[in-house]
Design a protein around this motif. Structure first.
Motif, PDB file in Angstrom:
ATOM      1  N   HIS B  60      31.627  81.254  16.259  1.00  0.00           N
ATOM      2  CA  HIS B  60      29.908  80.836  16.279  1.00  0.00           C
ATOM      3  C   HIS B  60      31.055  80.734  14.356  1.00  0.00           C
ATOM      4  N   LYS B  63      33.284  77.755  14.518  1.00  0.00           N
ATOM      5  CA  LYS B  63      32.181  76.477  14.086  1.00  0.00           C
ATOM      6  C   LYS B  63      31.777  76.250  12.902  1.00  0.00           C
ATOM      7  N   GLU B  67      33.022  72.744  11.176  1.00  0.00           N
ATOM      8  CA  GLU B  67      31.760  71.749  10.646  1.00  0.00           C
ATOM      9  C   GLU B  67      31.590  71.635   9.317  1.00  0.00           C
TER      10      GLU B  67
END
Lengths: 121, 121
Positions: B60, B63, B67
């Motif tokens: 996570h 990510k 992103e």
């Protein structure tokens, strides 16, 4: 008492980098900081990015900015005055505030430019 | 394919200031960025601030960093390689990354100093 305050503010050396970055990461909160660049404003005159917001929302925005050490929120007469803690932030994290404000101002200008383009100006 | 990737990465001009500030606001994520300052690392070699974390937590963290446009996460052979998007970030938000990395490195040094003091060194 001049400079007296009823709310807690972190001392300069307690200001945490993560807290500051988080406080500045929301466009609404960054917008308030941009408004304070030119000098202190009463809380009533500061507006969120997209215009009027519920009082509780604004209150929370100001709380996050104050508790992170980005702004002071102090009583003055019947008003509350917001001040950007530029000296403290510059001392603690050299160059950070200017970089964020520069990028934030550019983003705001670009957004205005885009909305202008949408109006065929 | 060199430089090919299976994961989505924002283009330079899609990188959002708020997303970047948010991504850098968590000490664990900032720690990964500090590790990538000297050059790319495989995902396996990057560690979270406080040591080992569950794979899902690390996944996570990577990510959010990817992103937001802070890092690239690309396959290379059987590994995944993480790269700090310094050129893109410097172009988009001049001075921001250096200010954050400088402050982050100082905070890390100060934390080491404090734990040293606790040991009476």
């Amino acid at each position: 008492m001049v400079g007296g305050t009823d709310l807690q503010h972190p001392a300069r050396d307690e200001i945490d980098l993560g807290d500051v970055l988080f406080a500045l990461s929301a466009p609404d909160r960054l917008s308030i900081v941009l408004q304070l660049q030119q000098g202190p404003l009463t809380a009533a005159r500061c507006t969120a990015d997209g215009g009027p917001v519920p009082k509780s929302t604004k209150s929370h925005m100001l709380k996050v900015l104050r508790e992170s050490g980005v702004i002071r929120n102090e009583p003055r007469g019947r008003n509350r005055v917001l001040t950007l803690r530029r000296v403290d932030l510059d001392a603690r994290f050299p160059g950070l505030l200017d970089a964020v404000l520069g990028a934030g101002a550019a983003a705001a200008t670009s957004a205005v430019g885009r909305s202008g383009a949408n109006l065929d100006r």
